[in-house]
Design a protein around this motif. Structure first.
Motif, PDB file in Angstrom:
ATOM      1  N   LYS A   1       1.787   9.395   6.430  1.00 42.62           N
ATOM      2  CA  LYS A   1       1.829   7.988   6.048  1.00 42.62           C
ATOM      3  C   LYS A   1       3.221   7.389   6.244  1.00 42.62           C
ATOM      4  O   LYS A   1       3.358   6.225   6.640  1.00 42.62           O
ATOM      5  CB  LYS A   1       1.387   7.839   4.589  1.00 42.62           C
ATOM      6  CG  LYS A   1      -0.074   8.200   4.352  1.00 42.62           C
ATOM      7  CD  LYS A   1      -0.996   7.305   5.163  1.00 42.62           C
ATOM      8  CE  LYS A   1      -2.455   7.598   4.911  1.00 42.62           C
ATOM      9  NZ  LYS A   1      -2.897   7.299   3.545  1.00 42.62           N
TER      10      LYS A   1
ATOM     11  N   ASP B   1      -4.238   5.213   0.417  1.00 39.74           N
ATOM     12  CA  ASP B   1      -4.538   4.224   1.466  1.00 39.74           C
ATOM     13  C   ASP B   1      -4.377   2.807   0.926  1.00 39.74           C
ATOM     14  O   ASP B   1      -5.156   1.909   1.256  1.00 39.74           O
ATOM     15  CB  ASP B   1      -5.967   4.401   2.008  1.00 39.74           C
ATOM     16  CG  ASP B   1      -6.140   5.716   2.735  1.00 39.74           C
ATOM     17  OD1 ASP B   1      -5.150   6.194   3.313  1.00 39.74           O
ATOM     18  OD2 ASP B   1      -7.251   6.263   2.725  1.00 39.74           O
TER      19      ASP B   1
ATOM     20  N   ARG C   1     -10.965   4.468  -3.327  1.00 39.77           N
ATOM     21  CA  ARG C   1      -9.701   5.179  -3.149  1.00 39.77           C
ATOM     22  C   ARG C   1      -9.750   6.588  -3.719  1.00 39.77           C
ATOM     23  O   ARG C   1      -9.193   7.523  -3.144  1.00 39.77           O
ATOM     24  CB  ARG C   1      -8.576   4.365  -3.782  1.00 39.77           C
ATOM     25  CG  ARG C   1      -8.226   3.142  -2.952  1.00 39.77           C
ATOM     26  CD  ARG C   1      -7.261   2.228  -3.632  1.00 39.77           C
ATOM     27  NE  ARG C   1      -6.841   1.184  -2.701  1.00 39.77           N
ATOM     28  CZ  ARG C   1      -6.588  -0.073  -3.054  1.00 39.77           C
ATOM     29  NH1 ARG C   1      -6.711  -0.444  -4.321  1.00 39.77           N
ATOM     30  NH2 ARG C   1      -6.215  -0.952  -2.151  1.00 39.77           N
TER      31      ARG C   1
ATOM     32  N   TRP D   1       0.540   8.723  -1.890  1.00 37.19           N
ATOM     33  CA  TRP D   1       0.339   8.432  -0.472  1.00 37.19           C
ATOM     34  C   TRP D   1      -1.134   8.516  -0.076  1.00 37.19           C
ATOM     35  O   TRP D   1      -1.571   7.864   0.867  1.00 37.19           O
ATOM     36  CB  TRP D   1       1.143   9.391   0.398  1.00 37.19           C
ATOM     37  CG  TRP D   1       2.606   9.080   0.522  1.00 37.19           C
ATOM     38  CD1 TRP D   1       3.641   9.785  -0.011  1.00 37.19           C
ATOM     39  CD2 TRP D   1       3.204   7.990   1.241  1.00 37.19           C
ATOM     40  NE1 TRP D   1       4.843   9.204   0.319  1.00 37.19           N
ATOM     41  CE2 TRP D   1       4.605   8.103   1.089  1.00 37.19           C
ATOM     42  CE3 TRP D   1       2.694   6.933   1.988  1.00 37.19           C
ATOM     43  CZ2 TRP D   1       5.496   7.196   1.662  1.00 37.19           C
ATOM     44  CZ3 TRP D   1       3.583   6.032   2.563  1.00 37.19           C
ATOM     45  CH2 TRP D   1       4.961   6.164   2.401  1.00 37.19           C
ATOM     46  N   CYS D   2      -1.916   9.328  -0.799  1.00 43.50           N
ATOM     47  CA  CYS D   2      -3.339   9.494  -0.468  1.00 43.50           C
ATOM     48  C   CYS D   2      -4.168   8.234  -0.687  1.00 43.50           C
ATOM     49  O   CYS D   2      -5.311   8.156  -0.234  1.00 43.50           O
ATOM     50  CB  CYS D   2      -3.950  10.614  -1.329  1.00 43.50           C
ATOM     51  SG  CYS D   2      -3.520  12.283  -0.809  1.00 43.50           S
TER      52      CYS D   2
ATOM     53  N   ASP E   1      -7.521  14.754   8.214  1.00 40.19           N
ATOM     54  CA  ASP E   1      -7.398  13.296   8.114  1.00 40.19           C
ATOM     55  C   ASP E   1      -8.625  12.782   7.375  1.00 40.19           C
ATOM     56  O   ASP E   1      -9.661  13.460   7.311  1.00 40.19           O
ATOM     57  CB  ASP E   1      -7.306  12.643   9.494  1.00 40.19           C
ATOM     58  CG  ASP E   1      -6.724  11.237   9.438  1.00 40.19           C
ATOM     59  OD1 ASP E   1      -6.322  10.808   8.329  1.00 40.19           O
ATOM     60  OD2 ASP E   1      -6.669  10.565  10.474  1.00 40.19           O
TER      61      ASP E   1
ATOM     62  N   ASN F   1     -11.833   6.350   5.685  1.00 46.85           N
ATOM     63  CA  ASN F   1     -12.641   5.836   4.578  1.00 46.85           C
ATOM     64  C   ASN F   1     -13.276   4.515   4.982  1.00 46.85           C
ATOM     65  O   ASN F   1     -12.612   3.473   5.033  1.00 46.85           O
ATOM     66  CB  ASN F   1     -11.770   5.658   3.331  1.00 46.85           C
ATOM     67  CG  ASN F   1     -12.603   5.401   2.085  1.00 46.85           C
ATOM     68  OD1 ASN F   1     -13.700   4.865   2.153  1.00 46.85           O
ATOM     69  ND2 ASN F   1     -12.077   5.787   0.936  1.00 46.85           N
TER      70      ASN F   1
ATOM     71  N   TRP G   1      -8.813  14.547   0.370  1.00 48.31           N
ATOM     72  CA  TRP G   1      -7.514  15.126   0.707  1.00 48.31           C
ATOM     73  C   TRP G   1      -7.212  16.352  -0.144  1.00 48.31           C
ATOM     74  O   TRP G   1      -6.552  17.290   0.320  1.00 48.31           O
ATOM     75  CB  TRP G   1      -6.406  14.088   0.533  1.00 48.31           C
ATOM     76  CG  TRP G   1      -6.236  13.159   1.686  1.00 48.31           C
ATOM     77  CD1 TRP G   1      -6.438  11.809   1.711  1.00 48.31           C
ATOM     78  CD2 TRP G   1      -5.787  13.498   3.004  1.00 48.31           C
ATOM     79  NE1 TRP G   1      -6.161  11.302   2.953  1.00 48.31           N
ATOM     80  CE2 TRP G   1      -5.754  12.306   3.759  1.00 48.31           C
ATOM     81  CE3 TRP G   1      -5.413  14.692   3.616  1.00 48.31           C
ATOM     82  CZ2 TRP G   1      -5.368  12.295   5.103  1.00 48.31           C
ATOM     83  CZ3 TRP G   1      -5.021  14.669   4.948  1.00 48.31           C
ATOM     84  CH2 TRP G   1      -5.003  13.476   5.678  1.00 48.31           C
TER      85      TRP G   1
ATOM     86  N   SER H   1     -11.218   9.047  -1.260  1.00 45.84           N
ATOM     87  CA  SER H   1     -10.252   9.518  -0.262  1.00 45.84           C
ATOM     88  C   SER H   1      -9.372  10.617  -0.827  1.00 45.84           C
ATOM     89  O   SER H   1      -9.128  11.649  -0.181  1.00 45.84           O
ATOM     90  CB  SER H   1      -9.362   8.362   0.209  1.00 45.84           C
ATOM     91  OG  SER H   1     -10.010   7.547   1.156  1.00 45.84           O
TER      92      SER H   1
ATOM     93  N   ASP I   1      -3.798   5.290  15.101  1.00 44.73           N
ATOM     94  CA  ASP I   1      -3.370   6.488  14.387  1.00 44.73           C
ATOM     95  C   ASP I   1      -4.160   7.708  14.865  1.00 44.73           C
ATOM     96  O   ASP I   1      -5.361   7.826  14.620  1.00 44.73           O
ATOM     97  CB  ASP I   1      -3.578   6.268  12.877  1.00 44.73           C
ATOM     98  CG  ASP I   1      -3.384   7.539  12.070  1.00 44.73           C
ATOM     99  OD1 ASP I   1      -2.738   8.474  12.577  1.00 44.73           O
ATOM    100  OD2 ASP I   1      -3.877   7.584  10.923  1.00 44.73           O
TER     101      ASP I   1
END
Length: 245
Positions: A50, A232, A149, A229-230, A163, A166, A156, A152, A67
């Protein structure tokens, strides 16, 4: 010097200036194609991914960013096993107890909990998990941005994920903002058993997350930052957490 080389040099210099990570061990490649800047390669963790994307946007000279960065899976996990682990983790999460959980396996939909008829019920939703070469794609619908969120983050947390894409839809729609990001990060830290959430403070301003407080180990400090950071959701993460033995 080619344009992509110039941009890459600027990004790598900025990244290594603010990070302990040296990219010579993790090659990253930039290229321009059809009006887009493609960033590809492997990095050791979600925070590095990120942060690199954020710096690339800053130096991309206005080009659209594609990305293709992947997080190294160590050890690697087969797609089927990773898909099963993520589905089980979602099914066990209290916040998704009313969600239909299903997996896409070789093009076929497999229901792991609930039925599609239940997906539209109040307080319910559906999450479909697809995995291809370690890349997890989440589709379906959930009832809030926090649920989206959190899904996601749970993906992770499962080892072997390279990767997360979402694509979950919100029903009903919901306004986003700093308060929403703060609330879901509190939820994430409280859910993560590797972090003592009560010792960490969160401030979000213009989508930038600042973490403060104190923890017992450097590993816990890094984990709290990884969790942020996870999401998004952020314009960046600033980690001011202190380690006190």
């Amino acid at each position: 010097m080619q344009r992509s080389d110039r941009v890459l040099k600027q990004v790598v210099a900025a990244f290594e200036h603010e990070s302990h990570l040296k990219l010579h061990a993790h090659p990253v490649h930039l290229s321009f194609e059809d009006g887009a800047l493609i960033v590809a390669g492997e990095v050791p963790d979600i925070a590095s991914k990120k942060r690199l994307l954020q710096l690339t946007r800053m130096h991309s000279e206005g080009e659209r960013l594609v990305d293709q960065l992947r997080v190294t899976a160590n050890p690697p996990v087969a797609d089927g096993e990773l898909r099963t682990r993520i589905c089980e983790r979602l099914a066990q999460a209290v916040d998704f107890r009313n969600c239909v959980i299903c997996a896409r396996v070789k093009g076929q939909l497999e229901l792991l909990r609930g039925t599609m008829d239940e997906a539209g019920n109040d307080g319910s939703g559906v999450i479909e998990v697809t995995v291809d070469d370690g890349v997890v794609t989440l589709t379906g619908q959930v009832i809030s941005l926090s649920h989206k969120r959190l899904a996601s983050v749970i993906a992770w947390w499962v080892g072997g994920c390279r990767d997360v894409v979402n694509l979950l839809e919100l029903v009903p729609t919901e306004a986003d903002g700093d308060d929403e990001i703060t609330d879901v990060l509190h939820l994430v830290l409280e859910t993560d058993p590797r972090v003592r959430a009560e010792q960490i403070t969160i401030n979000v301003e213009n989508r930038t997350i600042t973490l403060a407080g104190w923890v017992a180990t450097e590993a816990e400090r890094r984990q709290a930052e990884q969790d942020a950071w996870c999401l998004d959701a952020s314009g960046g993460v600033v980690n001011h957490i202190q380690v006190r033995a």
